[in-house]
Design a protein around this motif. Structure first.
Motif, mmCIF file in Angstrom:
data_model
loop_
_atom_site.group_PDB
_atom_site.id
_atom_site.type_symbol
_atom_site.label_atom_id
_atom_site.label_comp_id
_atom_site.label_asym_id
_atom_site.label_seq_id
_atom_site.Cartn_x
_atom_site.Cartn_y
_atom_site.Cartn_z
ATOM 1 N N THR A 72 0.844 -1.185 0.000
ATOM 2 C CA THR A 72 0.000 0.000 0.000
ATOM 3 C C THR A 72 0.883 1.240 0.000
ATOM 4 O O THR A 72 1.976 1.239 0.562
ATOM 5 N N LYS A 73 0.419 2.279 -0.649
ATOM 6 C CA LYS A 73 1.139 3.561 -0.658
ATOM 7 C C LYS A 73 0.891 4.243 0.674
ATOM 8 O O LYS A 73 -0.239 4.296 1.144
ATOM 9 N N THR A 74 1.941 4.753 1.249
ATOM 10 C CA THR A 74 1.840 5.475 2.512
ATOM 11 C C THR A 74 1.823 6.964 2.217
ATOM 12 O O THR A 74 2.524 7.437 1.324
ATOM 13 N N SER A 75 1.044 7.701 2.989
ATOM 14 C CA SER A 75 0.937 9.145 2.760
ATOM 15 C C SER A 75 2.256 9.847 3.078
ATOM 16 O O SER A 75 3.070 9.362 3.855
ATOM 17 N N GLN A 76 2.430 11.018 2.471
ATOM 18 C CA GLN A 76 3.634 11.819 2.728
ATOM 19 C C GLN A 76 3.744 12.203 4.191
ATOM 20 O O GLN A 76 4.841 12.228 4.734
ATOM 21 N N VAL A 77 2.618 12.491 4.815
ATOM 22 C CA VAL A 77 2.650 12.879 6.228
ATOM 23 C C VAL A 77 3.210 11.741 7.072
ATOM 24 O O VAL A 77 4.069 11.957 7.934
ATOM 25 N N VAL A 78 2.751 10.518 6.822
ATOM 26 C CA VAL A 78 3.238 9.368 7.592
ATOM 27 C C VAL A 78 4.720 9.138 7.310
ATOM 28 O O VAL A 78 5.513 8.929 8.232
ATOM 29 N N LEU A 79 5.121 9.192 6.050
ATOM 30 C CA LEU A 79 6.527 8.971 5.702
ATOM 31 C C LEU A 79 7.447 10.017 6.333
ATOM 32 O O LEU A 79 8.489 9.678 6.899
ATOM 33 N N LEU A 80 7.064 11.278 6.235
ATOM 34 C CA LEU A 80 7.915 12.339 6.793
ATOM 35 C C LEU A 80 7.906 12.333 8.313
ATOM 36 O O LEU A 80 8.926 12.640 8.940
ATOM 37 N N THR A 119 0.669 18.905 3.405
ATOM 38 C CA THR A 119 -0.629 18.637 2.780
ATOM 39 C C THR A 119 -1.336 19.951 2.501
ATOM 40 O O THR A 119 -0.962 20.992 3.050
ATOM 41 N N ALA A 120 -2.355 19.905 1.696
ATOM 42 C CA ALA A 120 -3.128 21.112 1.393
ATOM 43 C C ALA A 120 -3.723 21.700 2.660
ATOM 44 O O ALA A 120 -3.722 22.915 2.849
ATOM 45 N N SER A 121 -4.217 20.855 3.562
ATOM 46 C CA SER A 121 -4.810 21.381 4.793
ATOM 47 C C SER A 121 -3.749 21.957 5.717
ATOM 48 O O SER A 121 -4.039 22.805 6.548
ATOM 49 N N ALA A 122 -2.501 21.510 5.570
ATOM 50 C CA ALA A 122 -1.436 22.042 6.403
ATOM 51 C C ALA A 122 -1.152 23.496 6.072
ATOM 52 O O ALA A 122 -0.692 24.253 6.915
ATOM 53 N N VAL A 123 -1.421 23.890 4.837
ATOM 54 C CA VAL A 123 -1.198 25.275 4.430
ATOM 55 C C VAL A 123 -2.133 26.201 5.200
ATOM 56 O O VAL A 123 -1.808 27.346 5.486
ATOM 57 N N ARG A 131 -2.117 18.191 13.810
ATOM 58 C CA ARG A 131 -3.102 17.107 13.941
ATOM 59 C C ARG A 131 -2.757 15.960 12.988
ATOM 60 O O ARG A 131 -2.814 14.789 13.365
ATOM 61 N N HIS A 132 -2.395 16.292 11.754
ATOM 62 C CA HIS A 132 -2.018 15.265 10.777
ATOM 63 C C HIS A 132 -0.776 14.492 11.258
ATOM 64 O O HIS A 132 -0.722 13.263 11.154
ATOM 65 N N SER A 133 0.197 15.208 11.776
ATOM 66 C CA SER A 133 1.428 14.559 12.245
ATOM 67 C C SER A 133 1.164 13.703 13.480
ATOM 68 O O SER A 133 1.711 12.603 13.608
ATOM 69 N N LYS A 134 0.328 14.184 14.378
ATOM 70 C CA LYS A 134 -0.025 13.374 15.559
ATOM 71 C C LYS A 134 -0.766 12.115 15.117
ATOM 72 O O LYS A 134 -0.534 11.033 15.659
ATOM 73 N N GLY A 135 -1.655 12.237 14.150
ATOM 74 C CA GLY A 135 -2.350 11.071 13.613
ATOM 75 C C GLY A 135 -1.372 10.089 12.979
ATOM 76 O O GLY A 135 -1.515 8.871 13.109
ATOM 77 N N ALA A 136 -0.363 10.633 12.291
ATOM 78 C CA ALA A 136 0.654 9.782 11.676
ATOM 79 C C ALA A 136 1.430 9.017 12.755
ATOM 80 O O ALA A 136 1.731 7.829 12.581
ATOM 81 N N LEU A 137 1.736 9.676 13.867
ATOM 82 C CA LEU A 137 2.418 8.987 14.963
ATOM 83 C C LEU A 137 1.582 7.810 15.461
ATOM 84 O O LEU A 137 2.106 6.724 15.711
#
Length: 184
Positions: A72-80, A119-123, A131-137
């Motif tokens: 599966t492709k992992t999102s950029q947020v999760v990878l970074l 991500t677009a929402s990060a802008v 929130r995205h990074s905490k979710g990735a953790l």
């Protein structure tokens, strides 16, 4: 650990790991090797030791085509975010990254934020990006790639499964991992 080797190996395959309550029987190692697998014992500080089923170098299934293996492709947020965890928790590139050292979650989140909008929402603002990074953790913790205990983050037992070939590949980008120094 009195269960038969085949049952233990099946449980490891199904659940990802089983608790390590005694020495792993030699028969388990033999049965795993017969299947092209290896057993890896991992201890995350503050947690019970576990034993997991890994692949020997060169026998991991190849993905794609008609192999039946899909990645599966992992999102950029999760990878970074994982790159930031590696940067914070892997202090010595000459060593295997696992178990590494602990880092504060805020240091990791700040390292991800320092990369800029992912991500677009990060802008739209820092709160959404955080929130995205905490979710990735949390997703990385679920995948056993890291271990979270309160605000402390460590590399997880799945990293112990990395072969020397995989560690060498990650070492090649060691200097590019996002890092922030912890405040003194």
């Amino acid at each position: 650990m009195a269960e038969p080797g085949a049952l233990a190996l099946a449980r490891m395959r199904a659940t990802g790991q089983i608790p390590l309550t005694a020495q792993v029987p030699a028969a388990w190692h033999r049965q795993a090797a017969d299947a092209g697998r290896r057993l890896v014992e991992a201890v995350v500080p503050g947690r019970l030791p576990v034993v997991m089923l890994g692949w020997w170098d060169g026998v991991e299934p190849v993905a794609g085509g008609d192999t039946g293996v899909e990645r599966t492709k992992t999102s950029q947020v999760v990878l970074l975010t994982f790159a930031a965890v590696l940067g914070a928790c892997w202090p010595d590139r000459s060593e295997h990254p696992f178990p590494g050292s602990a880092a504060e979650e805020d240091i990791i989140l700040a390292a991800v934020a320092a990369l800029g909008p992912i991500t677009a929402s990060a802008v739209e603002g820092g709160a959404a990006a955080r929130r995205h990074s905490k979710g990735a953790l949390r997703r990385l913790d679920d995948a056993r790639l890291l271990s979270i205990d309160g605000s402390e983050v460590r590399l997880g037992p799945a990293v112990a499964l990395w072969s020397e070939e995989q560690v060498t590949a990650v070492r090649s980008v060691y200097d590019r991992l996002p890092r922030l120094e912890e405040p003194q």
